[in-house]
Motif scaffolding. Structure first.
Motif, PDB file in Angstrom:
ATOM      1  N   ALA A 125       8.630   2.086   9.262  1.00  0.00           N
ATOM      2  CA  ALA A 125       8.115   0.720   9.146  1.00  0.00           C
ATOM      3  C   ALA A 125       6.848   0.546   9.978  1.00  0.00           C
ATOM      4  O   ALA A 125       5.860  -0.069   9.532  1.00  0.00           O
ATOM      5  N   LEU A 126       6.847   1.090  11.185  1.00  0.00           N
ATOM      6  CA  LEU A 126       5.664   0.998  12.046  1.00  0.00           C
ATOM      7  C   LEU A 126       4.471   1.710  11.424  1.00  0.00           C
ATOM      8  O   LEU A 126       3.359   1.173  11.365  1.00  0.00           O
ATOM      9  N   LEU A 127       4.683   2.939  10.946  1.00  0.00           N
ATOM     10  CA  LEU A 127       3.582   3.723  10.386  1.00  0.00           C
ATOM     11  C   LEU A 127       3.035   3.098   9.109  1.00  0.00           C
ATOM     12  O   LEU A 127       1.832   3.150   8.855  1.00  0.00           O
ATOM     13  N   ALA A 128       3.900   2.504   8.294  1.00  0.00           N
ATOM     14  CA  ALA A 128       3.425   1.841   7.076  1.00  0.00           C
ATOM     15  C   ALA A 128       2.464   0.703   7.420  1.00  0.00           C
ATOM     16  O   ALA A 128       1.417   0.545   6.779  1.00  0.00           O
ATOM     17  N   MET A 129       2.808  -0.079   8.433  1.00  0.00           N
ATOM     18  CA  MET A 129       1.921  -1.168   8.852  1.00  0.00           C
ATOM     19  C   MET A 129       0.603  -0.625   9.398  1.00  0.00           C
ATOM     20  O   MET A 129      -0.472  -1.183   9.137  1.00  0.00           O
ATOM     21  N   MET A 130       0.664   0.460  10.157  1.00  0.00           N
ATOM     22  CA  MET A 130      -0.558   1.043  10.711  1.00  0.00           C
ATOM     23  C   MET A 130      -1.453   1.606   9.616  1.00  0.00           C
ATOM     24  O   MET A 130      -2.676   1.460   9.656  1.00  0.00           O
ATOM     25  N   ILE A 131      -0.851   2.268   8.635  1.00  0.00           N
ATOM     26  CA  ILE A 131      -1.642   2.819   7.535  1.00  0.00           C
ATOM     27  C   ILE A 131      -2.345   1.699   6.776  1.00  0.00           C
ATOM     28  O   ILE A 131      -3.538   1.787   6.456  1.00  0.00           O
ATOM     29  N   THR A 132      -1.616   0.624   6.481  1.00  0.00           N
ATOM     30  CA  THR A 132      -2.202  -0.492   5.740  1.00  0.00           C
ATOM     31  C   THR A 132      -3.354  -1.131   6.515  1.00  0.00           C
ATOM     32  O   THR A 132      -4.392  -1.474   5.936  1.00  0.00           O
ATOM     33  N   SER A 133      -3.193  -1.268   7.820  1.00  0.00           N
ATOM     34  CA  SER A 133      -4.229  -1.928   8.613  1.00  0.00           C
ATOM     35  C   SER A 133      -5.468  -1.055   8.790  1.00  0.00           C
ATOM     36  O   SER A 133      -6.562  -1.578   9.020  1.00  0.00           O
ATOM     37  N   ARG A 134      -5.318   0.268   8.651  1.00  0.00           N
ATOM     38  CA  ARG A 134      -6.436   1.158   8.945  1.00  0.00           C
ATOM     39  C   ARG A 134      -7.094   1.789   7.731  1.00  0.00           C
ATOM     40  O   ARG A 134      -8.222   2.280   7.824  1.00  0.00           O
ATOM     41  N   ARG A 135      -6.419   1.788   6.592  1.00  0.00           N
ATOM     42  CA  ARG A 135      -6.994   2.528   5.457  1.00  0.00           C
ATOM     43  C   ARG A 135      -8.240   1.868   4.897  1.00  0.00           C
ATOM     44  O   ARG A 135      -8.993   2.503   4.159  1.00  0.00           O
ATOM     45  N   ALA A 136      -8.490   0.594   5.244  1.00  0.00           N
ATOM     46  CA  ALA A 136      -9.717  -0.064   4.770  1.00  0.00           C
ATOM     47  C   ALA A 136     -10.956   0.488   5.461  1.00  0.00           C
ATOM     48  O   ALA A 136     -12.060   0.389   4.920  1.00  0.00           O
ATOM     49  N   TYR A 137     -10.774   1.110   6.648  1.00  0.00           N
ATOM     50  CA  TYR A 137     -11.939   1.619   7.364  1.00  0.00           C
ATOM     51  C   TYR A 137     -11.803   3.072   7.813  1.00  0.00           C
ATOM     52  O   TYR A 137     -12.771   3.677   8.265  1.00  0.00           O
ATOM     53  N   LYS A 138     -10.616   3.669   7.683  1.00  0.00           N
ATOM     54  CA  LYS A 138     -10.432   5.072   8.056  1.00  0.00           C
ATOM     55  C   LYS A 138     -10.663   5.953   6.828  1.00  0.00           C
ATOM     56  O   LYS A 138      -9.842   6.017   5.919  1.00  0.00           O
ATOM     57  N   GLU A 139     -11.773   6.631   6.818  1.00  0.00           N
ATOM     58  CA  GLU A 139     -12.137   7.457   5.666  1.00  0.00           C
ATOM     59  C   GLU A 139     -11.166   8.612   5.446  1.00  0.00           C
ATOM     60  O   GLU A 139     -11.059   9.138   4.343  1.00  0.00           O
ATOM     61  N   THR A 140     -10.447   9.002   6.496  1.00  0.00           N
ATOM     62  CA  THR A 140      -9.484  10.100   6.351  1.00  0.00           C
ATOM     63  C   THR A 140      -8.465   9.796   5.270  1.00  0.00           C
ATOM     64  O   THR A 140      -8.144  10.651   4.439  1.00  0.00           O
ATOM     65  N   PHE A 141      -7.945   8.564   5.246  1.00  0.00           N
ATOM     66  CA  PHE A 141      -6.950   8.194   4.248  1.00  0.00           C
ATOM     67  C   PHE A 141      -7.533   8.268   2.845  1.00  0.00           C
ATOM     68  O   PHE A 141      -6.905   8.759   1.905  1.00  0.00           O
ATOM     69  N   VAL A 142      -8.761   7.774   2.686  1.00  0.00           N
ATOM     70  CA  VAL A 142      -9.406   7.770   1.368  1.00  0.00           C
ATOM     71  C   VAL A 142      -9.641   9.188   0.877  1.00  0.00           C
ATOM     72  O   VAL A 142      -9.333   9.532  -0.267  1.00  0.00           O
ATOM     73  N   ARG A 143     -10.186  10.017   1.730  1.00  0.00           N
ATOM     74  CA  ARG A 143     -10.498  11.385   1.320  1.00  0.00           C
ATOM     75  C   ARG A 143      -9.247  12.182   0.984  1.00  0.00           C
ATOM     76  O   ARG A 143      -9.231  12.987   0.050  1.00  0.00           O
TER      77      ARG A 143
END
Length: 393
Positions: A125-143
């Motif tokens: 649950a914690l990691l899901a919230m962190m991923i959602t909050s950061r994927r808009a600006y963390k290019e690692t997730f997009v790539r």
């Protein structure tokens, strides 16, 4: 203090420390696992087309969603446990942001107990919230979640799209859009207030950057009017005015809907678009939402004599409503024929009868369409499905 209380207390201290909010996610995973007494955890995110689960660390391999235990967890949003190759157990947990499927979390531990399972769920649950909050600006997730280069129109449109799936315990709306990397003018939108689900599918003229701009302006005008409390006809008129002012040579078809979450009353406006479909009790109610369409949005509407029309129907609990673009029904089946409206509806009905989750139904449906094509789709294909299940009284 018991071992259980100590572990949970360490996690609480970790979350409360302000400096930890800036840590990269791999460090968060490592420190949380240590605090919770877990051996290791690995995050897997679904790729853009939801065919693979891609790890955020290079020490693990990509897993197929359709043929792996991790994929089963993603498809069903259910926990599974298996023996690890090196000993111990691997617990697969879905990574969910509300109703949105992000991926899965693999938690490795020596044994599984109610305490370790609770901690694993808390970590997911914690990691899901962190991923959602950061994927808009963390290019690692997009790539990590892209498997090929994206064309400029698609890049622009995807920046405007909401999450694939939103919902509550009583309503869910889920959507998909293909071709994922070469979009032209299709888009979807959905949003929730305390009382209403807003959902729309749009299809701009053409298949180029101008089409994408048309759809982007239409989405923005729609949201701007919606957030100021505009009624449905006024909302569509705001799109008309925006397009006629900024892109007078362009137009956009679409269906815009509003579902009252308490009563189930559905209101919609059809602007030169294929009519929505209504599925009730595992059958298609033919022409239930068929109405004379208004002109497309843009300058043609402003030149017409009539004002925008809003239609209304009362849904029943369990009803599913489908919005789509003609790229879906004009796609080809394996035998070379058109996919067609009946084939499309029958697929949804069978999945509903099998108890399949709505996001998984659309994922499998769009893959069956793509896999049957001899080449790329002839046109963008967009699907949006929402289901209403009010609380029992």
């Amino acid at each position: 203090m018991t071992t259980s209380e100590h572990g949970d207390g360490v996690l609480e201290e970790f979350l409360a420390h302000p400096e930890n909010s800036a840590l990269d996610i791999s460090t968060v995973v490592a420190r949380c696992c240590k605090a919770l007494g877990l051996q290791q955890a690995v995050i897997y995110l679904a790729d853009l087309q939801q065919r693979r689960l891609v790890p955020l660390t290079d020490v693990s391999s990509t897993l197929p969603i359709d043929d792996s235990l991790a994929g089963w967890t993603y498809r069903t949003q259910s926990l599974r446990v298996e023996e690890s190759e090196g000993g111990g157990l691997t617990t697969w947990l879905p990574l969910l942001d509300g109703a949105e499927r992000l991926g899965v979390l693999a938690v490795h531990s020596a044994t599984l107990s109610p305490v370790s399972l609770r901690r694993s769920r808390a970590l997911a649950a914690l990691l899901a919230m962190m991923i959602t909050s950061r994927r808009a600006y963390k290019e690692t997730f997009v790539r990590r979640t892209r498997t090929e280069p994206m064309q400029l129109p698609a890049e622009m449109l995807r920046a405007f799209l909401p999450p694939r799936t939103i919902g509550t315990a009583h309503v869910v709306s889920t959507a998909l859009l293909e071709p994922a990397y070469e979009l032209g003018g299709d888009a979807f939108d959905h949003a929730l207030t305390d009382t209403t689900l807003h959902a729309a599918v749009l299809d701009a003229m053409g298949h180029n950057l101008a089409s994408g701009l048309t759809t982007a302006v239409s989405l923005s005008a729609c949201r701007n009017a919606r957030r100021t409390g505009a009624d449905l006809p006024e909302l569509v008129e705001s799109v008309d005015e925006a397009l006629s002012r900024w892109l007078p040579d362009q137009f956009c078809t679409g269906v815009l809907t509003q579902l009252d979450l308490a009563s189930g009353v559905l209101r919609w406006t059809n602007c030169g678009h294929p009519a929505p479909l209504l599925i009730r009790d595992r059958r298609l109610l033919v022409d239930a939402l068929e109405r004379e369409p208004d002109p497309p949005m843009g300058l043609p509407s402003l030149l017409a004599d009539s004002s925008r029309q809003a239609h209304e129907v009362a849904l029943q609990p369990g009803d599913r409503v489908l919005l789509y673009t003609d790229g879906v029904t004009e796609s080809r089946t394996h035998d070379g024929g058109l996919f067609g409206l009946e084939h499309f509806a029958d697929y949804i009905i069978q999945a509903t009868a099998a108890g399949e989750l709505a996001p998984e139904t659309l994922r499998r449906l769009i893959h069956s369409i793509l896999d049957a094509q001899p080449g790329r789709l002839r046109d963008d294909a967009t699907l949006l499905l929402f289901e209403w299940r009010p609380p029992t009284r």
